[in-house]
Design an enzyme around this catalytic site. Structure first.
Site, PDB file in Angstrom:
ATOM      1  N   ARG A 168     -14.074   0.940 -84.223  1.00  0.00           N
ATOM      2  CA  ARG A 168     -15.385   1.571 -84.490  1.00  0.00           C
ATOM      3  C   ARG A 168     -15.282   2.690 -85.548  1.00  0.00           C
ATOM      4  NH1 ARG A 168     -15.908  -2.289 -81.647  1.00  0.00           N
ATOM      5  NH2 ARG A 168     -17.071  -2.416 -79.679  1.00  0.00           N
ATOM      6  N   SER A 204     -25.381   1.217 -76.885  1.00  0.00           N
ATOM      7  CA  SER A 204     -24.496   2.124 -76.136  1.00  0.00           C
ATOM      8  C   SER A 204     -24.740   3.548 -76.618  1.00  0.00           C
ATOM      9  CB  SER A 204     -23.035   1.788 -76.403  1.00  0.00           C
ATOM     10  OG  SER A 204     -22.816   0.421 -76.254  1.00  0.00           O
ATOM     11  N   GLU A 259     -22.567   8.087 -79.441  1.00  0.00           N
ATOM     12  CA  GLU A 259     -22.318   7.120 -80.518  1.00  0.00           C
ATOM     13  C   GLU A 259     -23.357   7.224 -81.636  1.00  0.00           C
ATOM     14  OE1 GLU A 259     -21.174   2.963 -79.530  1.00  0.00           O
ATOM     15  OE2 GLU A 259     -22.607   2.408 -81.056  1.00  0.00           O
TER      16      GLU A 259
HETATM   17  P1  NAP Z   1     -18.261  -4.755 -70.262  1.00  0.00           P
HETATM   18  O1  NAP Z   1     -17.918  -6.203 -70.366  1.00  0.00           O
HETATM   19  O2  NAP Z   1     -18.986  -4.241 -69.063  1.00  0.00           O
HETATM   20  O3  NAP Z   1     -16.955  -3.881 -70.499  1.00  0.00           O
HETATM   21  C1  NAP Z   1     -17.021  -2.472 -70.558  1.00  0.00           C
HETATM   22  C2  NAP Z   1     -16.195  -2.014 -71.753  1.00  0.00           C
HETATM   23  O4  NAP Z   1     -14.863  -2.404 -71.554  1.00  0.00           O
HETATM   24  C3  NAP Z   1     -16.677  -2.654 -73.021  1.00  0.00           C
HETATM   25  O5  NAP Z   1     -17.389  -1.713 -73.746  1.00  0.00           O
HETATM   26  C4  NAP Z   1     -15.427  -3.163 -73.707  1.00  0.00           C
HETATM   27  O6  NAP Z   1     -15.071  -2.394 -74.817  1.00  0.00           O
HETATM   28  C5  NAP Z   1     -14.321  -2.977 -72.717  1.00  0.00           C
HETATM   29  N1  NAP Z   1     -13.735  -4.290 -72.453  1.00  0.00           N
HETATM   30  C6  NAP Z   1     -14.167  -5.234 -71.599  1.00  0.00           C
HETATM   31  N2  NAP Z   1     -13.327  -6.286 -71.591  1.00  0.00           N
HETATM   32  C7  NAP Z   1     -12.356  -6.009 -72.469  1.00  0.00           C
HETATM   33  C8  NAP Z   1     -11.182  -6.699 -72.909  1.00  0.00           C
HETATM   34  N3  NAP Z   1     -10.852  -7.899 -72.415  1.00  0.00           N
HETATM   35  N4  NAP Z   1     -10.408  -6.112 -73.848  1.00  0.00           N
HETATM   36  C9  NAP Z   1     -10.729  -4.915 -74.337  1.00  0.00           C
HETATM   37  N5  NAP Z   1     -11.809  -4.205 -73.963  1.00  0.00           N
HETATM   38  C10 NAP Z   1     -12.612  -4.743 -73.044  1.00  0.00           C
HETATM   39  O7  NAP Z   1     -19.052  -4.355 -71.591  1.00  0.00           O
HETATM   40  P2  NAP Z   1     -20.575  -4.512 -71.996  1.00  0.00           P
HETATM   41  O8  NAP Z   1     -21.136  -3.169 -72.129  1.00  0.00           O
HETATM   42  O9  NAP Z   1     -21.267  -5.528 -71.172  1.00  0.00           O
HETATM   43  O10 NAP Z   1     -20.414  -5.086 -73.458  1.00  0.00           O
HETATM   44  C11 NAP Z   1     -19.768  -6.303 -73.730  1.00  0.00           C
HETATM   45  C12 NAP Z   1     -19.436  -6.326 -75.222  1.00  0.00           C
HETATM   46  O11 NAP Z   1     -20.622  -6.214 -75.983  1.00  0.00           O
HETATM   47  C13 NAP Z   1     -18.541  -5.183 -75.634  1.00  0.00           C
HETATM   48  O12 NAP Z   1     -17.636  -5.653 -76.599  1.00  0.00           O
HETATM   49  C14 NAP Z   1     -19.475  -4.189 -76.219  1.00  0.00           C
HETATM   50  O13 NAP Z   1     -18.889  -3.414 -77.260  1.00  0.00           O
HETATM   51  C15 NAP Z   1     -20.559  -5.062 -76.802  1.00  0.00           C
HETATM   52  N6  NAP Z   1     -21.832  -4.349 -76.772  1.00  0.00           N
HETATM   53  C16 NAP Z   1     -22.032  -3.292 -77.590  1.00  0.00           C
HETATM   54  C17 NAP Z   1     -23.235  -2.624 -77.556  1.00  0.00           C
HETATM   55  C18 NAP Z   1     -23.515  -1.470 -78.447  1.00  0.00           C
HETATM   56  O14 NAP Z   1     -24.598  -0.982 -78.454  1.00  0.00           O
HETATM   57  N7  NAP Z   1     -22.571  -0.957 -79.192  1.00  0.00           N
HETATM   58  C19 NAP Z   1     -24.194  -3.025 -76.686  1.00  0.00           C
HETATM   59  C20 NAP Z   1     -23.955  -4.105 -75.857  1.00  0.00           C
HETATM   60  C21 NAP Z   1     -22.769  -4.745 -75.894  1.00  0.00           C
HETATM   61  P3  NAP Z   1     -15.607  -2.652 -76.313  1.00  0.00           P
HETATM   62  O15 NAP Z   1     -16.951  -2.074 -76.367  1.00  0.00           O
HETATM   63  O16 NAP Z   1     -14.619  -1.899 -77.099  1.00  0.00           O
HETATM   64  O17 NAP Z   1     -15.574  -4.112 -76.577  1.00  0.00           O
END
Ligand code: NAP
Length: 362
Positions: free
Chosen positions: A179, A261, A354
């Site tokens: 990021r 986020s 963020e």
């Molecule tokens: P989640 O699956 O509930 O997981 C929580 C956090 O743990 C995520 O933010 C993700 O980091 C990390 N994570 C989960 N599995 C992982 C793995 N196998 N290896 C490394 N890191 C892991 O997350 P969530 O909020 O539902 O989001 C799922 C994905 O969508 C994430 O990649 C997230 O970044 C992305 N997302 C981003 C936004 C945004 O507004 N920026 C909104 C919705 C979803 P990372 O964020 O680093 O991947």
């Protein structure tokens, strides 16, 4: 008078003194240069999905990046990997083959991803449903579900406000990390030194996705972690997963009136003590990444905390702060501060915001 509330997905923010919608690189450069010559504050807005702006008037120039479109510029197809290959996607260079696709900075990101998936290009499918514009993606190396744009961006074309000239950056020169990029590191307050004009992507051709890294996504696709799936199915499942968490913009759904986020996932030393069930992902160099959403929900903040509003945590995801209809920027800040203090008290970790904060702070 245009307001920042109209230009941002959160739907909060005050009136703008000077508003310019720039529909070409030349118009962007002209608007930014004029504001710089007059010593005005500048705010660059693309999709407005990562901005929390104060309710007070913005006493400067807001440049809305509105140059649209993309062009596929040819090349040679790369070898298509087999269905069970776990070979990682590597940063692309012009020499790698595939196709160069140049997209204008103001191009809507998800429409671009949809078009690339339809063209059977590989590499952007896991980044489906992310709000905002193409030009915003290199700034914080936008990523989701184990993919990020550093894996496919070959070159970024910018206007350098300091040197007053056009500068382009190779993939390596952008110093991409989690990021982060040179563009984020060289911010001048809340406005960037380098204004992104267009982006070259280097995309392979194929009907199978990059290896699926996240268990939740692998499960919904019915594949093992590390295997590939059809590109269009990955897009479909990512859209479904994101929508179920209120992370795909939908005017009918107040849970999507957010900046996505609100807090970044904290990176802490590997020996930082947490309960055994806390998600922890090693990121190398003696550090690990934590889940901000988990920390929030385990500090006593349930989804929907703050309802009926005017601001609350999303009812679908504890990491998004939402405007339920009539929130002010101060209402959003109040929830953010409450959550930040609660997590600090419970776990000793200070969550960092963020979005870009304009004339307000936590
Ligand atoms: P989640 O699956 O509930 O997981 C929580 C956090 O743990 C995520 O933010 C993700 O980091 C990390 N994570 C989960 N599995 C992982 C793995 N196998 N290896 C490394 N890191 C892991 O997350 P969530 O909020 O539902 O989001 C799922 C994905 O969508 C994430 O990649 C997230 O970044 C992305 N997302 C981003 C936004 C945004 O507004 N920026 C909104 C919705 C979803 P990372 O964020 O680093 O991947």
């Amino acid at each position: 008078m245009t307001t920042l509330a109209e230009l941002t997905t959160l739907g909060v923010g005050g009136p703008i003194k000077n508003f310019v919608a720039a529909t070409s690189p030349e118009e962007i450069i002209a608007a930014v240069s004029q504001a710089d010559e007059q010593g005005e504050d500048i705010l660059i807005v693309g999709g407005g999905s990562n901005i929390l702006a104060a309710d007070t008037p913005f006493d400067g120039t807001v440049v809305h990046i509105a140059n649209q479109g993309y062009a596929i510029e040819g090349g040679a197809a790369c070898e298509i990997p087999s269905a069970n290959s776990t070979q990682p996607v590597e940063a692309k260079t012009a020499a790698c083959g595939g196709y160069t696709v140049t997209a204008q900075a103001g191009q809507n990101w998800d429409e671009f991803v949809a078009a690339m998936v339809k063209e059977q290009f590989v590499g952007l499918e896991a980044l489906s449903g992310i709000p905002g514009t193409v030009g915003a993606t290199p700034i914080q190396n936008v990523g989701a579900y184990g993919a990020d744009v550093s894996q496919t961006i070959a070159r970024v074309y910018t206007w350098d406000r300091q040197e007053k000239k056009k500068v382009s950056f190779s993939n390596e020169a952008m110093k991409f990390s989690y990021r982060d990029s040179i563009f984020k590191q060289s911010m001048m307050g809340s406005s960037p030194r380098y204004i992104v004009l267009s982006v070259d992507f280097q995309l392979e051709v194929g009907d199978l996705s990059a290896p699926v890294k996240y268990p939740e996504l692998a499960r919904s696709l019915g594949v093992e972690v590390g295997n590939r799936a059809a590109v269009d199915q990955v897009r479909e499942q990512v859209l479904k997963l994101r929508a179920s968490k209120g992370m795909v913009l939908n005017p009918e759904d107040r849970d999507t009136f957010s900046t996505g986020s609100f807090f970044t996932n904290p990176i802490v030393p590997e020996d930082f003590k947490l309960p055994a069930d806390a998600p922890q992902y090693p990121v190398g160099d003696g550090y690990k990444k934590l889940s901000a959403a988990w920390l929030i929900s385990h500090s006593g903040f349930e989804k929907g905390h703050g309802l009926p509003g005017p601001a609350s945590l999303s009812t679908k995801h504890s990491l998004a702060i939402t405007n339920r209809g009539s929130a002010t920027a101060q209402d959003i800040v109040n929830i953010a501060e409450e959550v930040q203090k609660g997590v600090q008290k419970k776990f000793g970790i200070k969550l960092e915001a963020e979005p870009i904060l304009i004339n307000c702070s936590l």
